[in-house]
Design a protein around this motif. Structure first.
Motif, PDB file in Angstrom:
ATOM      1  N   SER A 229      -4.730  -3.568   2.151  1.00 18.52           N
ATOM      2  CA  SER A 229      -4.240  -2.243   1.788  1.00 18.52           C
ATOM      3  C   SER A 229      -4.266  -1.321   2.996  1.00 18.52           C
ATOM      4  O   SER A 229      -5.220  -1.358   3.785  1.00 18.52           O
TER       5      SER A 229
ATOM      6  N   MET B 272     -10.460   4.415  -1.175  1.00 14.12           N
ATOM      7  CA  MET B 272     -11.450   3.758  -0.325  1.00 14.12           C
ATOM      8  C   MET B 272     -12.261   4.867   0.342  1.00 14.12           C
ATOM      9  O   MET B 272     -11.710   5.818   0.902  1.00 14.12           O
TER      10      MET B 272
ATOM     11  N   LEU C 239     -14.981   1.328  -3.302  1.00 13.31           N
ATOM     12  CA  LEU C 239     -13.591   0.907  -3.440  1.00 13.31           C
ATOM     13  C   LEU C 239     -13.193   1.053  -4.907  1.00 13.31           C
ATOM     14  O   LEU C 239     -13.646   0.292  -5.762  1.00 13.31           O
TER      15      LEU C 239
ATOM     16  N   GLY D 291     -10.027   1.093  -7.542  1.00 12.55           N
ATOM     17  CA  GLY D 291      -8.666   0.592  -7.545  1.00 12.55           C
ATOM     18  C   GLY D 291      -7.899   0.887  -8.824  1.00 12.55           C
ATOM     19  O   GLY D 291      -8.418   1.430  -9.797  1.00 12.55           O
TER      20      GLY D 291
ATOM     21  N   LEU E 155      -8.145  -2.221  -5.250  1.00  8.34           N
ATOM     22  CA  LEU E 155      -9.296  -2.216  -4.351  1.00  8.34           C
ATOM     23  C   LEU E 155     -10.578  -2.598  -5.076  1.00  8.34           C
ATOM     24  O   LEU E 155     -11.494  -3.200  -4.479  1.00  8.34           O
TER      25      LEU E 155
END
Length: 274
Positions: free
Chosen positions: A95, A140, A205, A207, A213
Motif C-alpha cells: 500500500s 497506517m 494498521l 484497514g 491494512l
C-alpha cells in the motif's frame, strides 16, 4: 509546452525517469509478520524470506532536476514486505498513500507503484513523533520516541532494491501485454539519523475492504528510525514474467478499489431494506 510537447520536452521528460533524485525525510519501522500471510499476498515470482519481514514508513519527498525542485513536496505513507527474486533481496509494496495528484499519476502509470490519493501527516518535536497516512477509513500510524540525532559530515550510503509489477489493462478488462517485473535500485546518502526506542514504539494498521491494512499480522517490531537523506532511484532491470501465471489478482488487489463488491453490497442493502 501545451497539449503537445516538443521533441526536446519529450526527451527531457524521459530523461528525468532514468535517474530520479530527491531530498527525503522519513520516519519508519520494521516488523516481523506471518510467513503464510506473506506467501499469500506476495506474487509467485518471488520467494519469501524466513522470517517474513516488512516495513512501514511515512516520508516527505522533494524531487529535483539539477538541484532544482520539480514542484510541490510529496508526502507518502508506505507498507511493504521483503522478498527475494532469484535470491536477490528487495521489497514489494502492498500500500502507498500519497497527497499529490502528480505523484499519484506518475507513480502508478510510469513506475507501477500502487499509489492511492490520501492524507499524510508527519508530526513531532524531534523526540516524540507521530506519523500517519490515511484514506477512506484506512490508516497506517506510527508513534515512537526518537533518540538524539546523529549527523554525518560525509553522508552514509545505503543501497536497496524494490520491485514492482507493471501490467497495463485493456479498456475491456484484462492485461493488454505480458506483465513485467521492474527492479529498482535506490541509493540513499544519509545525513541525519535517529533510532527509535522500541519500548515506546507502536504501529497501528487499520484497514477496509479496499485497503486491507488490518489483515497484515505484526508479530514483533524490530526497529524504529528517522532519517534525512538525498536519494537517487533508477531502473536496473525489466523482466517479462511468465504469462501462464495469472497476476491480475495481485495487481487488482493493490491498485483498485473493488467497485463490483461495493455495488453488490449496496444492492443487498437495498433488498434488505424493502
Amino acid at each position: 509546452m501545451g497539449y503537445v510537447r516538443t521533441p526536446e520536452e519529450v526527451e527531457a521528460y524521459d530523461l528525468f525517469y532514468r535517474n530520479v533524485t530527491a531530498l527525503n525525510h522519513a520516519v519508519g519501522t520494521t516488523f516481523i509478520t506471518d510467513h503464510d500471510f506473506a506467501r499469500e499476498v506476495i506474487p509467485p515470482c518471488f520467494e519469501v524470506p524466513r522470517p517474513a519481514t516488512g516495513t512501514m514508513y511515512v516520508c516527505t519527498n522533494c524531487e529535483e532536476i539539477d538541484d532544482q525542485r520539480t514542484g510541490e513536496d510529496e508526502e507518502a505513507g508506505v507498507v511493504s514486505l521483503d522478498v527475494l527474486y532469484q535470491g536477490k533481496p528487495g521489497s514489494y509494496t502492498l500500500s502507498v498513500f500519497v497527497n499529490r495528484d502528480q505523484s499519484l499519476a506518475t507513480g502508478r502509470e510510469v513506475w507501477s507503484m500502487p499509489k492511492k490519493l490520501g492524507e499524510v501527516h508527519l508530526m513531532g518535536n524531534g523526540r516524540k513523533t507521530c506519523v500517519l497516512a490515511h484514506r477512506k477509513g484506512a490508516e497506517m500510524r506510527l508513534n515512537t520516541l526518537l533518540q538524539a540525532p546523529e549527523f554525518n559530515t560525509e553522508p552514509k550510503t545505503i543501497k536497496s532494491v524494490f520491485y514492482e509489477i507493471k501490467a497495463v489493462m485493456r479498456p475491456s478488462g484484462g492485461f493488454s501485454c505480458k506483465p513485467t517485473l521492474i527492479e529498482f535500485e535506490c541509493t540513499q546518502s544519509i545525513f541525519t539519523s535517529q533510532d527509535g526506542e522500541l519500548e515506546h514504539t507502536k504501529l497501528s494498521l487499520k484497514g477496509t475492504d479496499d485497503d486491507p491494512l488490518h489483515t497484515i499480522p505484526v508479530k514483533e517490531i524490530t526497529s524504529a528510525w528517522a532519517s534525512g537523506c538525498s536519494m537517487a532511484t533508477k531502473v536496473l532491470r525489466e523482466i517479462e514474467l511468465d504469462d501462464s501465471v495469472d497476476y491480475r489478482p495481485y495487481v487488482y488487489g493493490r491498485f483498485y478499489d473493488d467497485w463490483p463488491r461495493a455495488a453488490a453490497k449496496a444492492k443487498a442493502e437495498d433488498a434488505a431494506g424493502q
